[in-house]
Design a protein around this motif. Structure first.
Motif, PDB file in Angstrom:
ATOM      1  N   LYS A  69       0.841  -1.204   0.000  1.00 50.99           N
ATOM      2  CA  LYS A  69       0.000   0.000   0.000  1.00 50.99           C
ATOM      3  C   LYS A  69       0.872   1.248   0.000  1.00 50.99           C
ATOM      4  CE  LYS A  69      -3.943  -2.107   2.356  1.00 50.99           C
ATOM      5  NZ  LYS A  69      -4.823  -2.058   3.527  1.00 50.99           N
ATOM      6  N   LYS A  70       0.362   2.284  -0.626  1.00 58.07           N
ATOM      7  CA  LYS A  70       1.100   3.541  -0.717  1.00 58.07           C
ATOM      8  C   LYS A  70       0.622   4.489   0.378  1.00 58.07           C
ATOM      9  CE  LYS A  70       2.348   6.969  -4.249  1.00 58.07           C
ATOM     10  NZ  LYS A  70       2.078   7.398  -5.631  1.00 58.07           N
ATOM     11  N   ARG A  71       1.569   5.094   1.077  1.00 56.24           N
ATOM     12  CA  ARG A  71       1.217   6.135   2.040  1.00 56.24           C
ATOM     13  C   ARG A  71       2.250   7.253   1.959  1.00 56.24           C
ATOM     14  NH1 ARG A  71       3.879   6.696   6.852  1.00 56.24           N
ATOM     15  NH2 ARG A  71       5.383   5.077   7.405  1.00 56.24           N
ATOM     16  N   TYR A  73       4.595  10.300   4.087  1.00 53.18           N
ATOM     17  CA  TYR A  73       5.074  10.755   5.389  1.00 53.18           C
ATOM     18  C   TYR A  73       5.951  11.986   5.195  1.00 53.18           C
ATOM     19  CZ  TYR A  73      10.045   9.576   5.304  1.00 53.18           C
ATOM     20  OH  TYR A  73      11.385   9.561   5.034  1.00 53.18           O
TER      21      TYR A  73
END
Length: 199
Positions: A69-71, A73
């Motif tokens: 999954k892409k997140r 920060y």
């Protein structure tokens, strides 16, 4: 590519230090007191670059992949400093640190960007300087030259600045080399610092 500005970093650096010193001394950083010490040229320059990372702290969010999954920060100031100039205490540490750096990028789904490496037991006692391009190390004889070479490698190879230290590379591009591209990200801290220096 830009023959009119190839020596700009070296030409403008002394006057930049003079103008920037009182501005950077207002920052809250443990490195501030080092500006008053009688350090070698490379060590002083290193402290200036670290403080510039504090002055223009990271604002761009970095995309990473975790469990498919892409997140996003926001990098810390220390991460920004280390992705701009990586300080290692001795030569034997370089390979291990670069492998960690490559693994980090691989796990995030990002690419390894050219990187300046400074070698010395402390930030006040720097001995050797390199520019890392993938797994190849190019040795240079001073920190400012390493930054200049790294900047030029990034432009010649047409890669993006590392997002962690986008602010400082954008500042160097605009303030020292006077290069402005229509696709440049507008970073307010960069323009504010340039404005402070020209007032």
């Amino acid at each position: 590519m830009h023959p009119h500005c190839e020596l700009n970093l070296f030409k403008k650096w002394p006057s930049f230090m003079e103008k920037a010193r009182p501005i950077l001394k207002n920052l809250k950083s443990p490195d501030i007191n080092l500006l008053d010490e009688n350090l070698q040229e490379d060590a002083t320059n290193y402290i200036f670059f670290k403080l510039m990372s504090c002055k223009m702290s990271p604002t761009v969010k970095v995309p990473i992949k975790e469990n498919g999954k892409k997140r996003f920060y926001k990098p810390s100031i220390v991460e920004s400093q280390n992705s701009f100039i990586l300080h290692v205490t001795n030569q034997s540490e370089i390979k291990n640190k670069l492998e960690q750096y490559q693994k980090m990028h691989l796990s995030r789904g990002t690419t390894f960007q050219p990187l300046v490496i400074a070698v010395g037991p402390t930030s006040k006692d720097l001995k050797d300087f390199y520019v890392a391009v993938e797994s190849v190390l190019y040795k240079v004889d001073q920190l400012l030259k390493a930054v200049d070479v790294c900047f030029k490698v990034i432009h010649v190879t047409n890669v993006q600045y590392p997002l962690e230290c986008l602010s400082i590379w954008s500042f160097i591009q605009k303030y020292f080399y006077n290069l402005h591209n229509k696709n440049d990200k507008k970073i307010s801290s960069v323009y504010c610092f340039i404005s402070d220096l020209t007032d």
